[in-house]
Design a protein around this motif. Sequence first.
Motif, PDB file in Angstrom:
ATOM      1  N   LEU A  19       0.816  -1.212   0.000  1.00 26.71           N
ATOM      2  CA  LEU A  19       0.000   0.000   0.000  1.00 26.71           C
ATOM      3  C   LEU A  19       0.854   1.268   0.000  1.00 26.71           C
ATOM      4  CD1 LEU A  19      -2.728  -1.024   2.594  1.00 26.71           C
ATOM      5  CD2 LEU A  19      -2.847  -1.145   0.093  1.00 26.71           C
ATOM      6  N   SER A  20       2.152   1.100   0.169  1.00 27.63           N
ATOM      7  CA  SER A  20       3.058   2.247   0.238  1.00 27.63           C
ATOM      8  C   SER A  20       3.937   2.292  -1.003  1.00 27.63           C
ATOM      9  CB  SER A  20       3.929   2.163   1.500  1.00 27.63           C
ATOM     10  OG  SER A  20       4.990   3.085   1.442  1.00 27.63           O
ATOM     11  N   GLN A  21       3.847   3.348  -1.780  1.00 29.51           N
ATOM     12  CA  GLN A  21       4.697   3.472  -2.954  1.00 29.51           C
ATOM     13  C   GLN A  21       6.153   3.613  -2.549  1.00 29.51           C
ATOM     14  OE1 GLN A  21       3.632   3.126  -6.218  1.00 29.51           O
ATOM     15  NE2 GLN A  21       5.853   2.970  -6.512  1.00 29.51           N
ATOM     16  N   THR A  22       6.405   4.262  -1.424  1.00 36.14           N
ATOM     17  CA  THR A  22       7.773   4.377  -0.921  1.00 36.14           C
ATOM     18  C   THR A  22       8.355   3.004  -0.627  1.00 36.14           C
ATOM     19  OG1 THR A  22       7.319   6.542   0.055  1.00 36.14           O
ATOM     20  CG2 THR A  22       9.223   5.341   0.902  1.00 36.14           C
ATOM     21  N   ASP A  23       7.542   2.143   0.006  1.00 39.85           N
ATOM     22  CA  ASP A  23       7.985   0.775   0.278  1.00 39.85           C
ATOM     23  C   ASP A  23       8.235   0.009  -1.015  1.00 39.85           C
ATOM     24  OD1 ASP A  23       7.903   1.150   2.975  1.00 39.85           O
ATOM     25  OD2 ASP A  23       6.419  -0.419   3.382  1.00 39.85           O
ATOM     26  N   LEU A  24       7.355   0.158  -1.980  1.00 37.33           N
ATOM     27  CA  LEU A  24       7.507  -0.572  -3.241  1.00 37.33           C
ATOM     28  C   LEU A  24       8.774  -0.146  -3.973  1.00 37.33           C
ATOM     29  CD1 LEU A  24       3.821  -0.605  -4.527  1.00 37.33           C
ATOM     30  CD2 LEU A  24       5.113  -2.513  -3.540  1.00 37.33           C
ATOM     31  N   ASP A  25       9.063   1.136  -3.966  1.00 38.14           N
ATOM     32  CA  ASP A  25      10.283   1.627  -4.611  1.00 38.14           C
ATOM     33  C   ASP A  25      11.522   1.082  -3.905  1.00 38.14           C
ATOM     34  OD1 ASP A  25       8.723   3.053  -6.369  1.00 38.14           O
ATOM     35  OD2 ASP A  25       8.946   4.965  -5.318  1.00 38.14           O
ATOM     36  N   ALA A  26      11.480   1.095  -2.579  1.00 37.80           N
ATOM     37  CA  ALA A  26      12.612   0.567  -1.817  1.00 37.80           C
ATOM     38  C   ALA A  26      12.750  -0.936  -2.002  1.00 37.80           C
ATOM     39  CB  ALA A  26      12.436   0.903  -0.336  1.00 37.80           C
ATOM     40  N   LEU A  27      11.639  -1.631  -2.052  1.00 43.31           N
ATOM     41  CA  LEU A  27      11.657  -3.085  -2.199  1.00 43.31           C
ATOM     42  C   LEU A  27      12.260  -3.493  -3.543  1.00 43.31           C
ATOM     43  CD1 LEU A  27      10.880  -5.826  -1.019  1.00 43.31           C
ATOM     44  CD2 LEU A  27       8.604  -5.532  -2.042  1.00 43.31           C
ATOM     45  N   ALA A  28      11.971  -2.740  -4.591  1.00 44.66           N
ATOM     46  CA  ALA A  28      12.532  -3.047  -5.909  1.00 44.66           C
ATOM     47  C   ALA A  28      14.052  -3.047  -5.856  1.00 44.66           C
ATOM     48  CB  ALA A  28      12.022  -2.048  -6.941  1.00 44.66           C
ATOM     49  N   LYS A  29      14.620  -2.060  -5.159  1.00 43.71           N
ATOM     50  CA  LYS A  29      16.074  -1.984  -5.036  1.00 43.71           C
ATOM     51  C   LYS A  29      16.623  -3.158  -4.230  1.00 43.71           C
ATOM     52  CE  LYS A  29      16.110   3.075  -5.318  1.00 43.71           C
ATOM     53  NZ  LYS A  29      16.410   4.339  -4.593  1.00 43.71           N
ATOM     54  N   VAL A  30      15.911  -3.536  -3.181  1.00 43.56           N
ATOM     55  CA  VAL A  30      16.354  -4.653  -2.352  1.00 43.56           C
ATOM     56  C   VAL A  30      16.315  -5.963  -3.135  1.00 43.56           C
ATOM     57  CG1 VAL A  30      15.777  -6.062  -0.332  1.00 43.56           C
ATOM     58  CG2 VAL A  30      15.720  -3.568  -0.174  1.00 43.56           C
ATOM     59  N   LEU A  31      15.224  -6.198  -3.853  1.00 44.87           N
ATOM     60  CA  LEU A  31      15.077  -7.472  -4.551  1.00 44.87           C
ATOM     61  C   LEU A  31      16.062  -7.626  -5.700  1.00 44.87           C
ATOM     62  CD1 LEU A  31      11.225  -8.154  -4.590  1.00 44.87           C
ATOM     63  CD2 LEU A  31      12.972  -8.780  -2.899  1.00 44.87           C
ATOM     64  N   ARG A  32      16.552  -6.527  -6.234  1.00 46.48           N
ATOM     65  CA  ARG A  32      17.577  -6.628  -7.268  1.00 46.48           C
ATOM     66  C   ARG A  32      18.864  -7.243  -6.715  1.00 46.48           C
ATOM     67  NH1 ARG A  32      19.714  -2.149  -9.412  1.00 46.48           N
ATOM     68  NH2 ARG A  32      20.460  -3.292 -11.231  1.00 46.48           N
ATOM     69  N   THR A  33      19.052  -7.187  -5.409  1.00 44.03           N
ATOM     70  CA  THR A  33      20.220  -7.823  -4.792  1.00 44.03           C
ATOM     71  C   THR A  33      19.942  -9.262  -4.388  1.00 44.03           C
ATOM     72  OG1 THR A  33      19.702  -7.188  -2.503  1.00 44.03           O
ATOM     73  CG2 THR A  33      20.885  -5.576  -3.865  1.00 44.03           C
ATOM     74  N   ARG A  34      18.715  -9.712  -4.523  1.00 46.41           N
ATOM     75  CA  ARG A  34      18.340 -11.070  -4.102  1.00 46.41           C
ATOM     76  C   ARG A  34      18.058 -11.995  -5.287  1.00 46.41           C
ATOM     77  NH1 ARG A  34      16.594  -9.811   1.250  1.00 46.41           N
ATOM     78  NH2 ARG A  34      17.711  -7.883   1.733  1.00 46.41           N
ATOM     79  N   VAL A  35      17.945 -11.401  -6.490  1.00 50.39           N
ATOM     80  CA  VAL A  35      17.583 -12.172  -7.687  1.00 50.39           C
ATOM     81  C   VAL A  35      18.744 -12.149  -8.673  1.00 50.39           C
ATOM     82  CG1 VAL A  35      15.999 -12.372  -9.636  1.00 50.39           C
ATOM     83  CG2 VAL A  35      15.139 -11.651  -7.390  1.00 50.39           C
ATOM     84  N   ALA A  36      19.212 -13.323  -9.048  1.00 52.05           N
ATOM     85  CA  ALA A  36      20.293 -13.433 -10.027  1.00 52.05           C
ATOM     86  C   ALA A  36      19.716 -13.543 -11.439  1.00 52.05           C
ATOM     87  CB  ALA A  36      21.150 -14.657  -9.729  1.00 52.05           C
ATOM     88  N   THR A  37      20.363 -12.877 -12.378  1.00 57.01           N
ATOM     89  CA  THR A  37      20.054 -13.055 -13.792  1.00 57.01           C
ATOM     90  C   THR A  37      21.080 -14.021 -14.367  1.00 57.01           C
ATOM     91  OG1 THR A  37      19.270 -10.771 -13.894  1.00 57.01           O
ATOM     92  CG2 THR A  37      19.646 -11.888 -15.983  1.00 57.01           C
ATOM     93  N   ILE A  38      20.601 -15.061 -15.018  1.00 56.69           N
ATOM     94  CA  ILE A  38      21.478 -16.116 -15.525  1.00 56.69           C
ATOM     95  C   ILE A  38      21.456 -16.097 -17.045  1.00 56.69           C
ATOM     96  CG2 ILE A  38      21.994 -18.582 -15.443  1.00 56.69           C
ATOM     97  CD1 ILE A  38      19.977 -18.547 -12.931  1.00 56.69           C
ATOM     98  N   HIS A  39      22.601 -15.827 -17.646  1.00 56.75           N
ATOM     99  CA  HIS A  39      22.738 -15.876 -19.101  1.00 56.75           C
ATOM    100  C   HIS A  39      23.221 -17.282 -19.465  1.00 56.75           C
ATOM    101  CE1 HIS A  39      22.693 -11.359 -20.111  1.00 56.75           C
ATOM    102  NE2 HIS A  39      22.277 -11.501 -18.862  1.00 56.75           N
ATOM    103  N   VAL A  40      22.394 -17.995 -20.208  1.00 55.82           N
ATOM    104  CA  VAL A  40      22.666 -19.392 -20.534  1.00 55.82           C
ATOM    105  C   VAL A  40      23.039 -19.499 -22.003  1.00 55.82           C
ATOM    106  CG1 VAL A  40      21.758 -21.743 -20.460  1.00 55.82           C
ATOM    107  CG2 VAL A  40      20.886 -20.021 -18.848  1.00 55.82           C
ATOM    108  N   SER A  41      24.287 -19.845 -22.296  1.00 58.32           N
ATOM    109  CA  SER A  41      24.699 -20.117 -23.669  1.00 58.32           C
ATOM    110  C   SER A  41      24.346 -21.560 -23.984  1.00 58.32           C
ATOM    111  CB  SER A  41      26.210 -19.896 -23.834  1.00 58.32           C
ATOM    112  OG  SER A  41      26.549 -18.547 -23.602  1.00 58.32           O
ATOM    113  N   VAL A  42      23.543 -21.743 -25.020  1.00 57.98           N
ATOM    114  CA  VAL A  42      23.080 -23.090 -25.365  1.00 57.98           C
ATOM    115  C   VAL A  42      23.711 -23.533 -26.669  1.00 57.98           C
ATOM    116  CG1 VAL A  42      20.921 -22.717 -24.127  1.00 57.98           C
ATOM    117  CG2 VAL A  42      21.028 -22.246 -26.577  1.00 57.98           C
ATOM    118  N   GLU A  43      23.578 -24.809 -26.965  1.00 57.97           N
ATOM    119  CA  GLU A  43      24.154 -25.352 -28.187  1.00 57.97           C
ATOM    120  C   GLU A  43      23.577 -24.631 -29.402  1.00 57.97           C
ATOM    121  OE1 GLU A  43      26.565 -27.386 -28.508  1.00 57.97           O
ATOM    122  OE2 GLU A  43      26.781 -27.852 -26.380  1.00 57.97           O
TER     123      GLU A  43
END
Length: 235
Positions: free
Chosen positions: A27-51
Amino acid sequence: MLASLLALAALVAAGPVADTSKRYSGLSQTDLDALAKVLRTRVATIHVSVEPQPGLLKDPVRIVFGVVVDHHTVATVAQFLTDARDLELHGPTGRMPAVVQRLDLERRVAIIRTERAVAEVGLVASPPLAEDARKAEAEVFALVSTDFGAGVVQGVIAQVGAEPEYEGHPRTTIDLTYGMPVFDAYTRWVGFARTVAWDRDRRMLVPPDKVQLALTSSAATAPAAQTPTRPWWAR
């Protein structure tokens, strides 16, 4: 099951400790903005080179997401990595090579390991949300993407996974793909999106206890593939 979650939490404690003392509100836009920054440190992006496929001018790269389990471990959907040649883990501050340690196609869990600590690329592990702590209608959040400035989407836990037809997999009201992780209001990870090509339910998650089972299962190996048995609801 409690012992499995305690073991998984012990892995988290072995690395940098994530702060889960703050409760974020949708319900708080301030919380949502802060949470986005936090979750970027908790979620890895994996680049997968495939055959490479015949006729393509360059090697294809698949991009998926994973949840940071500990300071050297990331979990994601196994089916996305069965044809992987090389993996590169991306965080907010850099990237590093990674390897597939285990593939458990039955549980849809891939365990990825890095030689260097993931903290070097700005990633930190969140503690898992225990199975008995999952509550229906509890708020949950997920990143739209891991791109700089990306926001979060919010929803609730629709089913906790106790129903026989869900086989221990919680379900939310958020549509997700490519292994995107979901977190509760205290940034504990609830699971990651389990959808694959033949199963289009984008709201069901692979929870921490399934990851712990994959970590300890003698049947989960890399790179040997297993033949998964589809649950009745995905046939």
